[in-house]
Design a protein around this motif. Structure first.
Motif, PDB file in Angstrom:
ATOM      1  N   GLY A  87     -16.070  14.867 -33.606  1.00 14.57           N
ATOM      2  CA  GLY A  87     -16.423  15.551 -34.843  1.00 14.57           C
ATOM      3  C   GLY A  87     -17.834  16.095 -34.850  1.00 14.57           C
ATOM      4  N   GLY A  88     -18.618  15.780 -33.823  1.00 14.78           N
ATOM      5  CA  GLY A  88     -19.986  16.274 -33.745  1.00 14.78           C
ATOM      6  C   GLY A  88     -20.939  15.608 -34.717  1.00 14.78           C
ATOM      7  N   TRP A  89     -20.575  14.425 -35.213  1.00 12.68           N
ATOM      8  CA  TRP A  89     -21.389  13.806 -36.262  1.00 12.68           C
ATOM      9  C   TRP A  89     -22.752  13.343 -35.757  1.00 12.68           C
ATOM     10  CZ3 TRP A  89     -19.961  15.111 -40.791  1.00 12.68           C
ATOM     11  CH2 TRP A  89     -18.604  15.369 -41.043  1.00 12.68           C
ATOM     12  N   GLY A  90     -22.838  12.957 -34.491  1.00  7.72           N
ATOM     13  CA  GLY A  90     -24.118  12.516 -33.965  1.00  7.72           C
ATOM     14  C   GLY A  90     -25.128  13.633 -33.816  1.00  7.72           C
ATOM     15  N   SER A  91     -24.648  14.868 -33.793  1.00  7.39           N
ATOM     16  CA  SER A  91     -25.535  16.014 -33.587  1.00  7.39           C
ATOM     17  C   SER A  91     -26.017  16.631 -34.890  1.00  7.39           C
ATOM     18  CB  SER A  91     -24.803  17.085 -32.768  1.00  7.39           C
ATOM     19  OG  SER A  91     -23.733  17.642 -33.520  1.00  7.39           O
ATOM     20  N   LEU A  92     -25.630  16.067 -36.013  1.00  7.75           N
ATOM     21  CA  LEU A  92     -25.826  16.704 -37.314  1.00  7.75           C
ATOM     22  C   LEU A  92     -27.277  17.124 -37.558  1.00  7.75           C
ATOM     23  CD1 LEU A  92     -24.015  17.427 -39.709  1.00  7.75           C
ATOM     24  CD2 LEU A  92     -24.746  15.304 -40.792  1.00  7.75           C
ATOM     25  N   GLY A  93     -28.211  16.189 -37.417  1.00 10.89           N
ATOM     26  CA  GLY A  93     -29.603  16.496 -37.736  1.00 10.89           C
ATOM     27  C   GLY A  93     -30.460  16.806 -36.534  1.00 10.89           C
ATOM     28  N   ALA A  94     -29.858  16.978 -35.367  1.00  6.62           N
ATOM     29  CA  ALA A  94     -30.619  17.128 -34.130  1.00  6.62           C
ATOM     30  C   ALA A  94     -30.964  18.592 -33.847  1.00  6.62           C
ATOM     31  CB  ALA A  94     -29.839  16.535 -32.958  1.00  6.62           C
ATOM     32  N   ASP A  95     -31.906  18.761 -32.924  1.00  9.25           N
ATOM     33  CA  ASP A  95     -32.433  20.073 -32.546  1.00  9.25           C
ATOM     34  C   ASP A  95     -31.341  20.942 -31.909  1.00  9.25           C
ATOM     35  OD1 ASP A  95     -33.836  22.241 -31.525  1.00  9.25           O
ATOM     36  OD2 ASP A  95     -35.484  21.022 -30.745  1.00  9.25           O
ATOM     37  N   PRO A  96     -31.104  22.139 -32.456  1.00  7.67           N
ATOM     38  CA  PRO A  96     -30.083  23.020 -31.877  1.00  7.67           C
ATOM     39  C   PRO A  96     -30.364  23.417 -30.425  1.00  7.67           C
ATOM     40  CG  PRO A  96     -30.669  23.740 -34.097  1.00  7.67           C
ATOM     41  CD  PRO A  96     -31.648  22.667 -33.722  1.00  7.67           C
ATOM     42  N   VAL A  97     -31.628  23.376 -30.012  1.00  4.82           N
ATOM     43  CA  VAL A  97     -31.965  23.731 -28.631  1.00  4.82           C
ATOM     44  C   VAL A  97     -31.244  22.817 -27.640  1.00  4.82           C
ATOM     45  CG1 VAL A  97     -33.849  23.845 -26.936  1.00  4.82           C
ATOM     46  CG2 VAL A  97     -34.200  24.713 -29.269  1.00  4.82           C
ATOM     47  N   TYR A  98     -30.981  21.576 -28.063  1.00  4.16           N
ATOM     48  CA  TYR A  98     -30.354  20.604 -27.175  1.00  4.16           C
ATOM     49  C   TYR A  98     -28.952  20.214 -27.638  1.00  4.16           C
ATOM     50  CZ  TYR A  98     -35.164  20.499 -25.685  1.00  4.16           C
ATOM     51  OH  TYR A  98     -36.409  20.880 -25.254  1.00  4.16           O
ATOM     52  N   GLY A  99     -28.346  21.092 -28.418  1.00  2.00           N
ATOM     53  CA  GLY A  99     -26.968  20.874 -28.826  1.00  2.00           C
ATOM     54  C   GLY A  99     -26.794  20.322 -30.222  1.00  2.00           C
ATOM     55  N   GLY A 100     -27.865  20.194 -30.966  1.00  3.46           N
ATOM     56  CA  GLY A 100     -27.768  19.699 -32.333  1.00  3.46           C
ATOM     57  C   GLY A 100     -27.384  20.793 -33.317  1.00  3.46           C
ATOM     58  N   GLN A 101     -27.080  20.369 -34.550  1.00  6.48           N
ATOM     59  CA  GLN A 101     -26.699  21.322 -35.593  1.00  6.48           C
ATOM     60  C   GLN A 101     -27.867  21.732 -36.476  1.00  6.48           C
ATOM     61  OE1 GLN A 101     -22.895  20.347 -37.622  1.00  6.48           O
ATOM     62  NE2 GLN A 101     -22.707  18.655 -36.158  1.00  6.48           N
ATOM     63  N   GLY A 102     -28.982  21.005 -36.381  1.00  5.15           N
ATOM     64  CA  GLY A 102     -30.172  21.392 -37.125  1.00  5.15           C
ATOM     65  C   GLY A 102     -30.066  21.225 -38.624  1.00  5.15           C
ATOM     66  N   MET A 103     -29.198  20.334 -39.095  1.00  7.61           N
ATOM     67  CA  MET A 103     -29.084  20.080 -40.529  1.00  7.61           C
ATOM     68  C   MET A 103     -30.276  19.228 -41.008  1.00  7.61           C
ATOM     69  SD  MET A 103     -26.335  21.546 -41.777  1.00  7.61           S
ATOM     70  CE  MET A 103     -26.647  22.931 -40.658  1.00  7.61           C
ATOM     71  N   PRO A 104     -30.587  19.271 -42.301  1.00 10.29           N
ATOM     72  CA  PRO A 104     -31.698  18.463 -42.816  1.00 10.29           C
ATOM     73  C   PRO A 104     -31.466  16.964 -42.591  1.00 10.29           C
ATOM     74  CG  PRO A 104     -31.019  20.120 -44.427  1.00 10.29           C
ATOM     75  CD  PRO A 104     -29.991  20.131 -43.341  1.00 10.29           C
ATOM     76  N   PHE A 105     -32.555  16.267 -42.392  1.00  7.12           N
ATOM     77  CA  PHE A 105     -32.506  14.814 -42.215  1.00  7.12           C
ATOM     78  C   PHE A 105     -31.897  14.144 -43.438  1.00  7.12           C
ATOM     79  CE2 PHE A 105     -35.235  10.755 -42.351  1.00  7.12           C
ATOM     80  CZ  PHE A 105     -34.299  10.009 -41.663  1.00  7.12           C
ATOM     81  N   VAL A 106     -32.183  14.668 -44.630  1.00  6.07           N
ATOM     82  CA  VAL A 106     -31.655  14.034 -45.842  1.00  6.07           C
ATOM     83  C   VAL A 106     -30.133  14.128 -45.885  1.00  6.07           C
ATOM     84  CG1 VAL A 106     -31.861  16.087 -47.347  1.00  6.07           C
ATOM     85  CG2 VAL A 106     -31.982  13.788 -48.332  1.00  6.07           C
TER      86      VAL A 106
END
Length: 579
Positions: A87-106
């Motif tokens: 589901g990609g849940w671990g990537s939610l708040g992570a940096d898009p440069v490294y595969g994250g979704q870049g969502m807010p930490f909150v």
């Protein structure tokens, strides 16, 4: 024991306290549209309630199992983790440069709240990985990020934090783990670490340990500590020289393997330096500060789960009449509801301040938001986790004798919650950090001004008007306590330290009362405009009033204990404690 994600509540707090609308305007978070935020909360809630929650009881009764260095989780955990990764849940708040979704930490914190409410022991795996991502994102080399960060963000690999040793708990500088330089630029790690959460398991292919160790010529204390990446599986696919030698038998979180890790028993444990030599504590604090906010949210999560459980029971249990009709049970339920909503708001505000510090372009605004995040972090961690324990205990009380019986599941919430005030820096350490490090920075002054502004905005009558005098008294006591503690920061260090823990609680209570009052004002405005669910909004106002009348005076009353000084604490010599 079912769990339903409180999505309406979470959305309201994101809007009225966290300022998600303003965060969405920042360039870093433009993709976090309102529709996407809502969809993420809904889908995460399905994962939490439908996949994680059904494993909670099973994890408690069966627990993690150790056998000859290997740790296995109960049936179903590996599949649940696979769904989390897919589901990609671990990537939610992570940096898009490294595969994250870049969502807010909150927003990521709100999702983590749901997963933790559903299954606290399991969620620790994800929380520790998120902390490792933060540390490596801030301090690792580009090559290390490409090698390790991408797999941690995807969730294919999990991460840990290795600080504690038998002789080095809160005193991290006493650690003895060693790192010897090797000709190829790597290091050979030797030593033992204890209390390593999810240090070994069978739900992911690799585990990336972030290990604190000392170089041969390093200075003593914390100044001589370096941070190393120590993977379970090395880049060439071979097994590293590290081993889980045992797991702890704990009061709660039984499905979270708490490991004793041994490094370099055969002299060939390979590690890779992160950042500069002797700069490990700076890197580790990046991870710990992130983790402290998430641990504070654990207090929110377990309080919410315990509250839902107690509320459902109170509607079904009949003692002459349904126990929800008894005044004392109503008092307990209102205490649980209002306190849980207060600490949720505190945690979301804290996480939102991190987002604003990251996303703001103006240097002064960035500094102010970071200062607020720093100020609130020990309060979130300390007060919210204390309340998680107390609200879980109240849930047992609502159940009565049935709560003391393990089969009902009420006791699990209490047992699971008890670790949160201890790890990631005990709450006593959080209180000292608040008083000795954060208060002298002065960020409390504009925060208290914001609280005063909310008090002024409250009308003079009705439910909202009833909040005003209690919050006014609470803020006055908090201001007096703060000035006293700041004045005793130097020569009166012991006196300030003696009042630190009750001060942190006072701060949490008054801040919680303020944030509930802000929500009550917003609810009143929406009611007047004919927006939203009237029942939910009216409950917001009543809940804020209850907290102001019943809980805030408890904080106000702490002014005396805070300012009594430390002399009485040392009035007995050690022998008299046994008398």
């Amino acid at each position: 024991m079912t769990y339903t994600a409180p999505i309406t509540e979470q959305t309201f707090v994101l809007e009225t306290v966290a300022g998600i609308g303003e965060i969405q305007q920042l360039p870093a978070y433009e993709s976090a549209t309102p529709d996407l935020v809502q969809a993420i909360l809904v889908e995460a809630g399905k994962l939490a309630s439908g996949v994680f929650a059904p494993l909670n009881r099973k994890g408690d009764t069966e627990g993690a199992k150790w056998n000859d260095g290997a740790v296995t989780l109960p049936a179903g955990f590996a599949d649940a983790y696979r769904q989390y990764v897919e589901g990609g849940w671990g990537s939610l708040g992570a940096d898009p440069v490294y595969g994250g979704q870049g969502m807010p930490f909150v927003l990521a914190s709100a999702v983590q709240e749901q997963l933790t409410s559903a299954n606290m022991a399991f969620s620790l795996c994800m929380m520790l990985t998120q902390g490792a991502i933060e540390a490596l994102g801030a301090h690792a080399s580009e090559d290390q990020k490409q090698e390790y960060l991408t797999k941690l963000i995807s969730g294919e690999w999990t991460g840990t934090m290795n600080l504690t040793e038998p002789q080095a708990g809160s005193d991290v500088g006493a650690l003895r783990s060693r790192a010897e330089p090797h000709a190829d630029g790597s290091y050979r790690i030797t030593g033992q670490k204890i209390f390593i959460t999810w240090g070994e398991h069978d739900v992911a292919d690799n585990i990336i340990h972030l290990v604190l160790a000392r170089l041969p010529d390093a200075p003593g204390g914390t100044k001589g500590i370096s941070l190393f990446i120590v993977p379970k599986i090395l880049p060439d696919g071979s097994r590293n020289d590290l081993r889980c030698v045992s797991i702890e038998h704990k009061l709660g979180i039984h499905a979270s393997p708490t490991c004793t890790m041994s490094y370099g028993d055969e002299g060939n444990c390979i590690g890779y330096l992160v950042g500069a030599e002797n700069a490990g504590m700076r890197a580790m604090f990046t991870m710990m500060n992130h983790a402290r906010i998430n641990v504070g949210m654990q207090g929110v999560s377990v309080a919410e789960r315990a509250y839902q459980h107690a509320l459902a029971f109170s509607k079904e249990r009949v003692q002459v009449k349904r126990i929800i009709e008894h005044p004392d049970v109503r008092r307990m339920l209102m205490t649980m509801k209002s306190t849980t909503e207060a600490i949720r708001a505190l945690g979301y505000l804290n996480a939102a301040a991190v987002d604003r510090a990251h996303g703001e372009s103006d240097t002064e605004a960035k500094r102010e938001w970071q200062a607020l995040a720093d100020l609130l972090t020990p309060v979130t961690k300390g007060y919210a986790t204390d309340m998680g324990v107390e609200m879980s205990s109240l849930a047992v009380q609502v159940f009565g004798g049935m709560g003391f019986i393990e089969e009902t599941g009420a006791a699990q919430h209490l047992r699971d919650s008890r670790i949160a005030p201890i790890y990631e820096g005990t709450n006593g350490i959080q209180a000292l950090d608040l008083v000795n490090r954060k208060l002298p920075q002065g960020r409390w002054k504009p925060l208290f001004a914001d609280i005063r502004e909310t008090i002024r905005a409250l009308p003079g009558d009705g439910d909202l008007g009833a909040i005003k005098p209690y919050l006014d008294d609470g803020l006055a006591a908090l201001e007096n306590a703060t000035v006293w503690l700041v004045g005793n920061h130097g020569d009166g260090f012991d006196d300030a330290a003696a009042g630190a823990t009750p001060y942190l609680r006072m701060f949490g209570i008054v801040a919680g009362g303020w944030l509930l009052a802000k929500q009550a004002l917003a609810a009143s405005e929406r009611l007047a405009a004919g927006e939203g669910d009237p029942a939910f909004l009216k409950a917001k106002i009543v809940t804020a009033r209850f907290f102001a009348e019943q809980i805030v005076p408890q904080g106000t009353a702490l002014l005396g204990p805070i300012t009594r000084g430390g002399a009485l604490l040392f009035a007995l010599d050690e022998a008299q404690f046994a008398a």
